[in-house]
Motif scaffolding. Structure first.
Motif, short mmCIF file in Angstrom:
data_model
loop_
_atom_site.label_atom_id
_atom_site.label_comp_id
_atom_site.label_asym_id
_atom_site.label_seq_id
_atom_site.Cartn_x
_atom_site.Cartn_y
_atom_site.Cartn_z
N LEU A 68 36.55 33.34 48.10
CA LEU A 68 36.25 32.10 47.36
C LEU A 68 35.94 32.43 45.89
CD1 LEU A 68 34.14 30.14 49.99
CD2 LEU A 68 36.38 29.46 49.07
N GLY A 69 35.27 33.55 45.66
CA GLY A 69 35.00 33.99 44.29
C GLY A 69 36.29 34.29 43.54
N ASP A 70 37.25 34.93 44.23
CA ASP A 70 38.55 35.21 43.60
C ASP A 70 39.27 33.91 43.24
OD1 ASP A 70 38.08 37.92 43.90
OD2 ASP A 70 39.34 38.13 45.68
N VAL A 71 39.19 32.91 44.14
CA VAL A 71 39.79 31.61 43.85
C VAL A 71 39.13 31.00 42.62
CG1 VAL A 71 40.02 29.22 44.69
CG2 VAL A 71 40.57 31.13 46.20
N MET A 72 37.81 31.00 42.60
CA MET A 72 37.09 30.40 41.47
C MET A 72 37.37 31.13 40.16
SD MET A 72 33.52 29.26 43.26
CE MET A 72 32.90 28.53 41.76
N GLY A 73 37.45 32.46 40.22
CA GLY A 73 37.76 33.22 39.02
C GLY A 73 39.11 32.83 38.44
N MET A 76 38.85 29.45 36.82
CA MET A 76 38.18 29.55 35.52
C MET A 76 39.12 30.05 34.44
SD MET A 76 34.43 31.04 36.45
CE MET A 76 33.71 30.60 38.01
N ILE A 77 39.91 31.07 34.75
CA ILE A 77 40.85 31.62 33.77
C ILE A 77 41.90 30.58 33.43
CG2 ILE A 77 42.65 33.36 33.41
CD1 ILE A 77 39.73 34.39 33.14
N LEU A 78 42.40 29.88 34.42
CA LEU A 78 43.39 28.82 34.18
C LEU A 78 42.78 27.72 33.32
CD1 LEU A 78 46.31 28.07 34.84
CD2 LEU A 78 45.45 26.92 36.89
N ALA A 79 41.55 27.34 33.61
CA ALA A 79 40.86 26.33 32.81
C ALA A 79 40.72 26.79 31.36
CB ALA A 79 39.49 26.02 33.41
N ASN A 80 40.37 28.05 31.17
CA ASN A 80 40.24 28.60 29.81
C ASN A 80 41.54 28.49 29.03
OD1 ASN A 80 37.55 29.29 30.09
ND2 ASN A 80 37.96 31.43 30.58
N MET A 81 42.66 28.67 29.71
CA MET A 81 43.96 28.59 29.05
C MET A 81 44.20 27.22 28.42
SD MET A 81 46.44 30.58 31.68
CE MET A 81 46.34 32.35 31.88
N TYR A 82 43.54 26.22 28.97
CA TYR A 82 43.72 24.85 28.47
C TYR A 82 42.44 24.32 27.82
CZ TYR A 82 48.09 25.09 30.98
OH TYR A 82 49.34 25.47 31.40
N ASP A 83 41.55 25.24 27.43
CA ASP A 83 40.29 24.88 26.78
C ASP A 83 39.50 23.84 27.56
OD1 ASP A 83 40.64 26.64 24.59
OD2 ASP A 83 42.00 25.18 23.66
N LEU A 84 39.40 24.05 28.86
CA LEU A 84 38.64 23.17 29.73
C LEU A 84 37.45 23.93 30.29
CD1 LEU A 84 41.64 21.72 31.77
CD2 LEU A 84 40.36 20.55 29.94
N THR A 85 36.35 23.22 30.49
CA THR A 85 35.19 23.82 31.14
C THR A 85 35.12 23.33 32.58
OG1 THR A 85 33.65 22.03 30.59
CG2 THR A 85 33.92 23.81 28.94
N LEU A 86 34.43 24.09 33.39
CA LEU A 86 34.25 23.67 34.77
C LEU A 86 33.48 22.35 34.82
CD1 LEU A 86 33.51 27.01 36.64
CD2 LEU A 86 35.66 25.76 36.43
N ASP A 87 32.54 22.17 33.91
CA ASP A 87 31.80 20.90 33.86
C ASP A 87 32.74 19.73 33.60
OD1 ASP A 87 29.32 22.00 34.43
OD2 ASP A 87 28.79 22.26 32.31
N GLN A 88 33.66 19.88 32.66
CA GLN A 88 34.65 18.82 32.39
C GLN A 88 35.48 18.52 33.63
OE1 GLN A 88 36.46 20.91 28.96
NE2 GLN A 88 36.69 18.85 28.11
N ILE A 89 35.94 19.56 34.27
CA ILE A 89 36.80 19.41 35.45
C ILE A 89 36.05 18.70 36.57
CG2 ILE A 89 38.00 20.69 37.27
CD1 ILE A 89 38.56 22.85 35.04
N LEU A 90 34.84 19.15 36.84
CA LEU A 90 34.07 18.56 37.94
C LEU A 90 33.64 17.13 37.62
CD1 LEU A 90 32.04 21.70 38.99
CD2 LEU A 90 33.98 20.64 40.18
N GLU A 91 33.32 16.85 36.38
CA GLU A 91 32.97 15.47 35.98
C GLU A 91 34.16 14.55 36.14
OE1 GLU A 91 30.31 13.02 35.35
OE2 GLU A 91 29.53 14.98 35.82
N ALA A 92 35.34 15.00 35.72
CA ALA A 92 36.55 14.19 35.87
C ALA A 92 36.86 13.97 37.35
CB ALA A 92 37.73 14.87 35.18
N HIS A 93 36.66 14.99 38.16
CA HIS A 93 36.90 14.88 39.59
C HIS A 93 35.94 13.85 40.21
CE1 HIS A 93 38.19 16.04 43.57
NE2 HIS A 93 36.94 16.35 43.91
N LYS A 94 34.69 13.94 39.83
CA LYS A 94 33.68 13.00 40.32
C LYS A 94 34.04 11.57 39.92
CE LYS A 94 28.81 11.90 39.63
NZ LYS A 94 27.58 12.32 38.93
#
Length: 105
Positions: A68-73, A76-94
């Motif tokens: 699960l850590g490998d998935v999350m890592g 995170m790297i994919l999110a960085n490629m598009y200048d996204l934070t995990l907070d942004q992603i999770l807020e949009a999902h919510k």
């Protein structure tokens, strides 16, 4: 303060793992999702491989944590490629879920 996402970014960069583009990164993500599925299967229904059936439930759970850590890592790297934070992603999902299912919150 450095976030986990920043730490992952730096760790991957130092090892040259950030050189891969988004298509390659999604491929790595899918590989890790498959390994996560295998870990869940091992816990839930077992495997008929002697080298895997000898592991304790704690060892099996630790493998799941690592996968699960490998998935999350990779996420995170994919999110960085598009200048996204995990907070942004999770807020949009919510927000999407609340809108879709008409929930306040």
């Amino acid at each position: 303060m450095t976030t986990t996402q920043d730490w992952i970014h730096q760790f991957y960069k130092e090892r040259g793992w950030s050189q891969y583009g988004p298509f390659e990164r999604v491929g790595f993500l899918m590989e890790e999702v498959g390994e996560t599925a295998r870990a869940v299967r091992t816990i839930e229904i077992g495997r008929d491989r002697p080298d895997e059936s000898l592991r304790s439930s704690e060892e099996q759970k630790q493998e799941l944590v690592e996968e699960l850590g490998d998935v999350m890592g990779n996420i995170m790297i994919l999110a960085n490629m598009y200048d996204l934070t995990l907070d942004q992603i999770l807020e949009a999902h919510k927000h999407k879920l609340m809108k879709r299912y008409h929930k306040d919150g």
